[in-house]
Motif scaffolding. Structure first.
Motif, PDB file in Angstrom:
ATOM      1  N   LEU A  53     -18.055  79.832  22.728  1.00 55.86           N
ATOM      2  CA  LEU A  53     -19.212  79.519  23.567  1.00 55.86           C
ATOM      3  C   LEU A  53     -20.510  80.075  22.989  1.00 55.86           C
ATOM      4  O   LEU A  53     -21.568  79.947  23.614  1.00 55.86           O
ATOM      5  CB  LEU A  53     -18.997  80.090  24.977  1.00 55.86           C
ATOM      6  CG  LEU A  53     -17.847  79.473  25.783  1.00 55.86           C
ATOM      7  CD1 LEU A  53     -17.634  80.246  27.083  1.00 55.86           C
ATOM      8  CD2 LEU A  53     -18.132  78.000  26.079  1.00 55.86           C
ATOM      9  N   GLY A  54     -20.439  80.708  21.826  1.00 50.85           N
ATOM     10  CA  GLY A  54     -21.636  81.262  21.216  1.00 50.85           C
ATOM     11  C   GLY A  54     -22.116  82.549  21.860  1.00 50.85           C
ATOM     12  O   GLY A  54     -23.316  82.867  21.821  1.00 50.85           O
ATOM     13  N   LEU A  55     -21.194  83.300  22.451  1.00 50.91           N
ATOM     14  CA  LEU A  55     -21.549  84.544  23.143  1.00 50.91           C
ATOM     15  C   LEU A  55     -21.115  85.757  22.324  1.00 50.91           C
ATOM     16  O   LEU A  55     -20.163  85.695  21.550  1.00 50.91           O
ATOM     17  CB  LEU A  55     -20.874  84.607  24.515  1.00 50.91           C
ATOM     18  CG  LEU A  55     -21.044  83.389  25.430  1.00 50.91           C
ATOM     19  CD1 LEU A  55     -20.259  83.593  26.725  1.00 50.91           C
ATOM     20  CD2 LEU A  55     -22.514  83.161  25.731  1.00 50.91           C
ATOM     21  N   LEU A  56     -21.817  86.880  22.532  1.00 51.54           N
ATOM     22  CA  LEU A  56     -21.430  88.152  21.950  1.00 51.54           C
ATOM     23  C   LEU A  56     -20.610  88.941  22.959  1.00 51.54           C
ATOM     24  O   LEU A  56     -20.729  88.742  24.159  1.00 51.54           O
ATOM     25  CB  LEU A  56     -22.664  88.957  21.546  1.00 51.54           C
ATOM     26  CG  LEU A  56     -23.534  88.331  20.444  1.00 51.54           C
ATOM     27  CD1 LEU A  56     -24.790  89.173  20.235  1.00 51.54           C
ATOM     28  CD2 LEU A  56     -22.745  88.220  19.143  1.00 51.54           C
ATOM     29  N   VAL A  57     -19.781  89.862  22.453  1.00 52.39           N
ATOM     30  CA  VAL A  57     -18.908  90.641  23.313  1.00 52.39           C
ATOM     31  C   VAL A  57     -19.245  92.118  23.196  1.00 52.39           C
ATOM     32  O   VAL A  57     -19.404  92.653  22.093  1.00 52.39           O
ATOM     33  CB  VAL A  57     -17.418  90.424  22.954  1.00 52.39           C
ATOM     34  CG1 VAL A  57     -16.519  91.318  23.802  1.00 52.39           C
ATOM     35  CG2 VAL A  57     -17.043  88.965  23.149  1.00 52.39           C
ATOM     36  N   VAL A  58     -19.356  92.780  24.344  1.00 56.54           N
ATOM     37  CA  VAL A  58     -19.547  94.226  24.420  1.00 56.54           C
ATOM     38  C   VAL A  58     -18.315  94.820  25.092  1.00 56.54           C
ATOM     39  O   VAL A  58     -17.888  94.340  26.148  1.00 56.54           O
ATOM     40  CB  VAL A  58     -20.800  94.593  25.239  1.00 56.54           C
ATOM     41  CG1 VAL A  58     -20.981  96.109  25.309  1.00 56.54           C
ATOM     42  CG2 VAL A  58     -22.035  93.924  24.659  1.00 56.54           C
ATOM     43  N   ALA A  59     -17.720  95.838  24.485  1.00 57.15           N
ATOM     44  CA  ALA A  59     -16.541  96.495  25.056  1.00 57.15           C
ATOM     45  C   ALA A  59     -16.958  97.805  25.706  1.00 57.15           C
ATOM     46  O   ALA A  59     -17.686  98.601  25.110  1.00 57.15           O
ATOM     47  CB  ALA A  59     -15.499  96.755  23.977  1.00 57.15           C
ATOM     48  N   GLU A  60     -16.477  98.023  26.927  1.00 55.98           N
ATOM     49  CA  GLU A  60     -16.788  99.245  27.665  1.00 55.98           C
ATOM     50  C   GLU A  60     -15.620 100.225  27.612  1.00 55.98           C
ATOM     51  O   GLU A  60     -14.485  99.840  27.382  1.00 55.98           O
ATOM     52  CB  GLU A  60     -17.087  98.914  29.132  1.00 55.98           C
ATOM     53  CG  GLU A  60     -18.251  97.987  29.352  1.00 55.98           C
ATOM     54  CD  GLU A  60     -18.466  97.688  30.826  1.00 55.98           C
ATOM     55  OE1 GLU A  60     -19.502  98.104  31.364  1.00 55.98           O
ATOM     56  OE2 GLU A  60     -17.592  97.039  31.435  1.00 55.98           O
ATOM     57  N   GLY A  61     -15.923 101.504  27.837  1.00 54.29           N
ATOM     58  CA  GLY A  61     -14.882 102.508  28.027  1.00 54.29           C
ATOM     59  C   GLY A  61     -14.162 102.951  26.770  1.00 54.29           C
ATOM     60  O   GLY A  61     -12.997 103.354  26.842  1.00 54.29           O
ATOM     61  N   ILE A  62     -14.828 102.919  25.610  1.00 58.49           N
ATOM     62  CA  ILE A  62     -14.181 103.346  24.362  1.00 58.49           C
ATOM     63  C   ILE A  62     -14.159 104.873  24.306  1.00 58.49           C
ATOM     64  O   ILE A  62     -15.199 105.518  24.378  1.00 58.49           O
ATOM     65  CB  ILE A  62     -14.907 102.779  23.132  1.00 58.49           C
ATOM     66  CG1 ILE A  62     -15.027 101.268  23.259  1.00 58.49           C
ATOM     67  CG2 ILE A  62     -14.165 103.167  21.853  1.00 58.49           C
ATOM     68  CD1 ILE A  62     -13.717 100.560  23.477  1.00 58.49           C
ATOM     69  N   GLU A  63     -12.943 105.440  24.145  1.00 55.78           N
ATOM     70  CA  GLU A  63     -12.792 106.885  24.202  1.00 55.78           C
ATOM     71  C   GLU A  63     -12.231 107.500  22.926  1.00 55.78           C
ATOM     72  O   GLU A  63     -12.277 108.723  22.762  1.00 55.78           O
ATOM     73  CB  GLU A  63     -11.893 107.251  25.389  1.00 55.78           C
ATOM     74  CG  GLU A  63     -12.480 106.821  26.737  1.00 55.78           C
ATOM     75  CD  GLU A  63     -11.523 107.070  27.893  1.00 55.78           C
ATOM     76  OE1 GLU A  63     -10.334 107.366  27.618  1.00 55.78           O
ATOM     77  OE2 GLU A  63     -11.965 106.990  29.058  1.00 55.78           O
ATOM     78  N   ASN A  64     -11.679 106.676  22.022  1.00 55.57           N
ATOM     79  CA  ASN A  64     -11.136 107.259  20.787  1.00 55.57           C
ATOM     80  C   ASN A  64     -11.268 106.274  19.628  1.00 55.57           C
ATOM     81  O   ASN A  64     -11.553 105.089  19.816  1.00 55.57           O
ATOM     82  CB  ASN A  64      -9.666 107.686  20.984  1.00 55.57           C
ATOM     83  CG  ASN A  64      -8.773 106.529  21.396  1.00 55.57           C
ATOM     84  OD1 ASN A  64      -8.646 105.534  20.666  1.00 55.57           O
ATOM     85  ND2 ASN A  64      -8.131 106.641  22.558  1.00 55.57           N
ATOM     86  N   GLU A  65     -11.054 106.791  18.431  1.00 54.95           N
ATOM     87  CA  GLU A  65     -11.236 106.000  17.206  1.00 54.95           C
ATOM     88  C   GLU A  65     -10.221 104.871  17.090  1.00 54.95           C
ATOM     89  O   GLU A  65     -10.509 103.831  16.495  1.00 54.95           O
ATOM     90  CB  GLU A  65     -11.142 106.915  15.976  1.00 54.95           C
ATOM     91  CG  GLU A  65     -12.273 107.931  15.842  1.00 54.95           C
ATOM     92  CD  GLU A  65     -13.602 107.290  15.459  1.00 54.95           C
ATOM     93  OE1 GLU A  65     -13.610 106.082  15.128  1.00 54.95           O
ATOM     94  OE2 GLU A  65     -14.625 107.998  15.477  1.00 54.95           O
ATOM     95  N   ARG A  66      -9.024 105.042  17.628  1.00 53.82           N
ATOM     96  CA  ARG A  66      -8.014 103.990  17.551  1.00 53.82           C
ATOM     97  C   ARG A  66      -8.472 102.745  18.316  1.00 53.82           C
ATOM     98  O   ARG A  66      -8.311 101.619  17.838  1.00 53.82           O
ATOM     99  CB  ARG A  66      -6.677 104.481  18.116  1.00 53.82           C
ATOM    100  CG  ARG A  66      -6.031 105.603  17.339  1.00 53.82           C
ATOM    101  CD  ARG A  66      -4.613 105.864  17.818  1.00 53.82           C
ATOM    102  NE  ARG A  66      -4.546 106.036  19.262  1.00 53.82           N
ATOM    103  CZ  ARG A  66      -4.804 107.177  19.898  1.00 53.82           C
ATOM    104  NH1 ARG A  66      -5.181 108.246  19.199  1.00 53.82           N
ATOM    105  NH2 ARG A  66      -4.689 107.264  21.220  1.00 53.82           N
ATOM    106  N   GLN A  67      -9.037 102.956  19.490  1.00 55.68           N
ATOM    107  CA  GLN A  67      -9.547 101.834  20.261  1.00 55.68           C
ATOM    108  C   GLN A  67     -10.653 101.123  19.496  1.00 55.68           C
ATOM    109  O   GLN A  67     -10.703  99.884  19.452  1.00 55.68           O
ATOM    110  CB  GLN A  67     -10.081 102.330  21.610  1.00 55.68           C
ATOM    111  CG  GLN A  67      -9.019 102.883  22.530  1.00 55.68           C
ATOM    112  CD  GLN A  67      -9.617 103.633  23.708  1.00 55.68           C
ATOM    113  OE1 GLN A  67     -10.781 104.011  23.684  1.00 55.68           O
ATOM    114  NE2 GLN A  67      -8.815 103.862  24.738  1.00 55.68           N
ATOM    115  N   LEU A  68     -11.549 101.900  18.892  1.00 57.20           N
ATOM    116  CA  LEU A  68     -12.658 101.315  18.140  1.00 57.20           C
ATOM    117  C   LEU A  68     -12.144 100.501  16.954  1.00 57.20           C
ATOM    118  O   LEU A  68     -12.652  99.404  16.666  1.00 57.20           O
ATOM    119  CB  LEU A  68     -13.606 102.419  17.667  1.00 57.20           C
ATOM    120  CG  LEU A  68     -14.889 101.972  16.984  1.00 57.20           C
ATOM    121  CD1 LEU A  68     -15.701 101.032  17.877  1.00 57.20           C
ATOM    122  CD2 LEU A  68     -15.737 103.184  16.606  1.00 57.20           C
TER     123      LEU A  68
END
Length: 398
Positions: free
Chosen positions: A353-368
């Motif tokens: 759809l041409g949208l960007l995504v923002v992820a919330e609640g990142i707490e550690n490097e593995r998630q990132l």
């Protein structure tokens, strides 16, 4: 639990003791359970007693958590209880807790599994100048006052006395690690309880139908602060939250444009965030308002995506720029194949759809690392920083 004392005299004695100990007026909270007769008639008095025991247990847990050691709960006449904090608190401090207490009592109870009980809550000040028993009986009459009136007074006081403050949650580019924006989050600087989250104030504003007033005030504070930021923060994109009530106001977009112009803030730096539920409340009105806001140069983000019940067709019809993945998915993305699949599906849908995504609640490097593999562009979370006052952002840029 042990049966709470079913005596009015015990409550009077506790209050008189507190008066003598602190030599001050004492704030209390009264709680009344309505419709108990319905349970007694339909299921028997044993079921009604079980409900009251459960209410008493929850009140004791709440009182211990919120008011600490020495606070206690007294059972008054019938289905009525009294919370007496250990310290001599003001009415304002207690009223700030009323909504949280409603939440603590809202879950279904044994004997009332459908949650049909009505709970009335009111704070009262018991002074040293008049007989405690008379004041306590008089205070019980406050339970008949509409909760919305008390909520409205609380919100009005917070707005008029400058207690609404804004903290900023930094957002980072996944690829470069640079801070690219912030989310402006409302906080309540309570005069007695200190810094509180937005929950109590937002809930009270919703009950008093003052959501638009609260949103506008928060936006004014954030825009005024942005206008004074140093040059190094001048390129940060700032996300401001809006509600279904804001979108339902036909003058919202014009009023927001006027506020941004008056503050001297470029709309290109602003993103307005709304939840899926706000988007669904009136899609036609939301589309018109969002299109008008976007025409100013602002971006639009859907917050907590994946937790609501939105029609996917709305994502294509509404003027949206960002999807924010709820923290419930991202917190388990490094350990759950199911959550990883959901996040990847959201990212793929957004790209299509041409949208960007923002992820919330990142707490550690593995998630990132997982987010980078999936293709998420931006993130926020306690891995680098929680929400901070605006004057702390510059240090986080370095």
């Amino acid at each position: 639990m042990n049966r709470l004392p079913d005596t009015f005299a015990a409550a009077v004695g506790h209050l008189e003791t507190l008066h003598g100990r602190h030599d001050a007026d004492v704030g209390v909270i009264l709680v009344q359970v309505d419709q108990l007769a319905r349970i007694n008639n339909s299921a028997g008095t044993a079921a009604g007693d079980a409900v009251l025991d459960e209410v008493g247990r929850r009140l004791e847990n709440f009182t211990g958590d919120e008011f600490g050691q020495g606070a206690h709960v007294d059972r008054l006449d019938g289905p009525r209880f009294l919370i007496v904090p250990a310290a001599a608190l003001s009415l304002e401090a207690l009223r700030a807790q009323e909504r949280a207490l409603h939440v603590a009592l809202a879950e279904p109870m044994v004997g009332d599994p459908n949650g049909r009980l009505a709970i009335r809550i009111a704070a009262a000040l018991i002074t040293r100048d008049e007989p405690v028993a008379e004041q306590l009986r008089s205070a019980s009459d406050q339970l008949a006052r509409p909760a919305s009136a008390r909520d409205g007074a609380m919100v009005h006081a917070a707005l008029s006395q400058g207690e609404v403050v804004i903290f900023y949650q930094p957002q980072y580019d996944v690829a470069s690690g640079a801070m690219t924006g912030v989310e402006a989050l409302l906080r309540w600087q309570h005069p007695e309880l200190g810094l509180l989250g937005a929950g109590a104030l937002v809930t009270a504003a919703r009950a008093a139908r003052m959501e638009c007033e609260l949103t506008e005030h928060a936006h004014r504070v954030a825009l005024a602060e942005m206008a004074k930021w140093p040059k190094a923060l001048g390129k940060l994109r700032v996300s401001l939250n809006i509600t279904a009530a804001d979108l339902g106001d036909p003058e919202f977009a014009d009023r927001f444009a006027a506020m941004a112009k008056q503050a001297g803030v470029d709309p290109d730096r602003l993103t307005l965030e709304l939840t899926e539920q706000a988007m669904l409340s009136d899609p036609a009105s939301a589309a018109a308002q969002l299109a008008q806001i976007r025409a100013l140069g602002c971006a639009i983000a859907i917050d907590d995506f994946g937790t609501g019940y939105s029609s996917l067709s709305l994502l294509a019809r509404l003027p949206i720029d960002y999807l924010k993945i709820d923290s419930g998915f991202t917190r388990t993305i490094d350990g759950s194949d199911r959550d990883r699949i959901v996040v990847r599906a959201i990212v793929d849908l957004a790209r299509a759809l041409g949208l960007l995504v923002v992820a919330e609640g990142i707490e550690n490097e593995r998630q990132l690392a997982r987010l980078a593999e999936i293709g998420v562009a931006t993130w926020q979370g306690f891995l680098k920083s929680g929400p901070v006052p605006g004057d702390q952002l510059l240090a986080l840029m370095e």
